[in-house]
Design a protein around this motif. Structure first.
Motif, short mmCIF file in Angstrom:
data_model
loop_
_atom_site.label_atom_id
_atom_site.label_comp_id
_atom_site.label_asym_id
_atom_site.label_seq_id
_atom_site.Cartn_x
_atom_site.Cartn_y
_atom_site.Cartn_z
N ASP A 51 21.28 -48.13 -28.71
CA ASP A 51 20.39 -48.52 -27.62
C ASP A 51 19.99 -50.00 -27.77
O ASP A 51 19.08 -50.31 -28.54
N SER A 52 20.61 -50.92 -27.05
CA SER A 52 21.74 -50.65 -26.18
C SER A 52 22.93 -51.50 -26.63
O SER A 52 22.78 -52.42 -27.41
N THR A 93 16.98 -44.11 -22.06
CA THR A 93 16.47 -43.88 -23.42
C THR A 93 15.78 -42.53 -23.53
O THR A 93 15.93 -41.83 -24.54
N ILE A 122 24.07 -46.66 -24.78
CA ILE A 122 23.30 -46.99 -23.59
C ILE A 122 23.72 -48.37 -23.12
O ILE A 122 23.77 -49.32 -23.90
#
Length: 336
Positions: A209-210, A119, A251
């Motif tokens: 994210d995510s 992050t 992510i």
């Protein structure tokens, strides 16, 4: 594609006859049913001639085919997008060189264990982009409710106090806790970007994210439905990136790799990106982050991390570099 959508290129009477006599309703049914002679035998006498049916089948196949693109046209289009959206530095020269620069119409996968800096890296790249281009904005999609506005504001002030408020105004945050909500967010964005009445900064960067909690519950070893959902969603992300010149960072979490991850240059890497091996090939670059050690320092403690390319369309795999994080800011270990 349903054959009814091809009318009047094909007569409605023939479409109805194919449906009633042969159960042929779509382009796939028609193309893979068998030979044109097999179809003729099932149709009522005089419905269509053999030569006309073959022409209709070719027409349907042409309508259903993906349009072709010349290589020089794709290269020219990529060059135009690169000029409009130049590469962005994350603030760590070695990391920029590792992935061939952040930016362009690419989809990056950032994976690694908790605390590895995923992050922090995504946030720093986005802020650097917003600082360098006042005509752009970024969309941060939070799937867990962990986005911290306070930490983001502190990071922006670290780089440029004078314009911190203006930068934060161009960072949009959306919540998406399931895949259906995500499709709604992306569709709203596509409609907005397609509008000819856009005024002001436009979205040129997306961070998800995510992605793991959105897709992992649907994946199963005994059903292909979850994999189909994942493939459809990633294709949609890639289409957004290519069509509108957007850079996307997804992510991803991790799963166990026994006895070690063969994609890594290090035998000590015993985990791998989540969502299965096929997910890696749905992005343009897979970057793996890991935390090596924490170091006390009079100026403030910091941690040393490793970034490694597992797969990339632009740079070599199994290449790596180190960087450090102090107070949430990434910098080069050469500064030590």
């Amino acid at each position: 594609m349903r054959l009814a959508s091809v009318v009047p290129l094909i007569s409605a009477e023939l479409v109805a006859a194919l449906d009633h006599s042969c159960g042929i309703r779509t382009d796939t049914d028609l193309i893979f049913f068998g030979s044109s002679l097999d179809i003729i035998k099932r149709l009522p006498l005089g419905t269509v001639t053999l030569s006309d049916l073959q022409k209709f089948t070719e027409l349907v196949a042409e309508q259903a085919s993906v349009p072709g693109y010349r290589g020089d046209e794709l290269l020219a289009g990529t060059a135009r997008i690169s000029e409009k959206h130049p590469q962005v530095s994350c603030g760590v020269k070695e990391l920029d060189e590792l992935v061939g620069g952040f930016g362009g119409s690419r989809v990056f996968e950032i994976s690694g264990a908790k605390g590895s800096g995923k992050t922090a890296l995504a946030l720093q790249v986005v802020i650097q982009h917003l600082l360098s281009d006042a005509d752009s904005c970024a969309l941060w999609i939070d799937t867990s409710g962990d986005f911290s506005a306070e930490k983001t504001a502190q990071l922006v002030r670290h780089f440029d106090v004078a314009v911190s408020d203006k930068v934060l105004e161009r960072l949009q945050v959306s919540l998406g806790f399931n895949i259906e909500a995500m499709h709604d967010v992306l569709e709203a964005l596509r409609i907005s970007l397609s509008s000819s009445r856009i005024v002001g900064p436009t979205v040129q960067w997306i961070v998800l994210d995510s992605i793991t909690p959105l897709l992992l519950p649907s994946l199963s070893a005994v059903s292909s439905q979850g994999h189909a959902m994942m493939t459809t969603f990633m294709r949609r992300l890639r289409e957004l990136a290519r069509t509108f010149g957007i850079t996307i960072m997804v992510i991803n979490g991790t799963s166990t790799a026994a006895p070690f991850n063969q994609s890594s240059a290090f035998a000590s890497t015993i985990r791998k990106p989540a969502l299965g091996p096929s997910f890696t090939f749905m992005t343009d670059c897979t970057l793996w982050l890991s935390r090596m050690k924490d170091i006390p320092d009079p100026e403030g403690p910091f941690s040393v991390h490793v970034a490694e390319v597992f797969r990339s369309r632009a740079t070599r795999s199994k290449t790596w570099c180190t960087f450090q994080i102090r107070y949430g800011v990434l910098s080069s270990t050469s500064d030590l």
